[in-house]
Design an enzyme around this catalytic site. Sequence first.
Site, PDB file in Angstrom:
ATOM      1  N   SER A   1       0.800  -1.232   0.000  1.00 26.28           N
ATOM      2  CA  SER A   1       0.000   0.000   0.000  1.00 26.28           C
ATOM      3  C   SER A   1       0.831   1.280   0.000  1.00 26.28           C
ATOM      4  O   SER A   1       0.302   2.354  -0.267  1.00 26.28           O
ATOM      5  CB  SER A   1      -0.968   0.023   1.183  1.00 26.28           C
ATOM      6  OG  SER A   1      -0.278   0.230   2.395  1.00 26.28           O
TER       7      SER A   1
ATOM      8  N   LYS B   1       0.817   4.335   6.920  1.00 25.55           N
ATOM      9  CA  LYS B   1       0.186   5.184   5.918  1.00 25.55           C
ATOM     10  C   LYS B   1       0.653   6.624   6.105  1.00 25.55           C
ATOM     11  O   LYS B   1       1.181   7.000   7.148  1.00 25.55           O
ATOM     12  CB  LYS B   1      -1.346   5.170   6.046  1.00 25.55           C
ATOM     13  CG  LYS B   1      -2.006   3.815   5.905  1.00 25.55           C
ATOM     14  CD  LYS B   1      -2.064   3.359   4.472  1.00 25.55           C
ATOM     15  CE  LYS B   1      -2.812   2.052   4.323  1.00 25.55           C
ATOM     16  NZ  LYS B   1      -2.048   0.874   4.653  1.00 25.55           N
TER      17      LYS B   1
END
Length: 146
Positions: free
Chosen positions: A67, A104
């Site tokens: 990701s 993230k």
Amino acid sequence: MILNTTKSLTFYTPDLTTDAGAVYLDTGISAGFPAPVEDFHEERLSLDSMLVKNKKTTFYARVSGQSMIDAGLDDNDLLVIDRSLEPINNKIAVCFLDGEFTVKRLRVEKDGVWLQPENALYQPIRITSDNQFIIWGIVTNVIKKV
């Protein structure tokens, strides 16, 4: 030393027992045309001393997943995470979200906090009051294998 393992990250603590380090040659290594080595100095270099600013609040964790590939964080990279740094907009953070760790980019906006992946195949995650959410630490460096 392994500290903890979760589904997505394995945490390590810095080894503070030795300062031996590896041999470091202080001459630049050319990535263009070869340069003559006229004079170089050899010394010991500890990556912990270069990458770890706050020893008691710094941990390592291995990335699992894709990701964050567009931010340069690939599967199996080793992250250096400092828990003493302030989590601010646009920093890459390791977060505890609903029982799992994730890495993230933080996106703080007027309408709330988002966890922004750096891969177009993944959707941003909006943090709401329904989430169990903790910003665990800020990524300061990434160590890669070649």
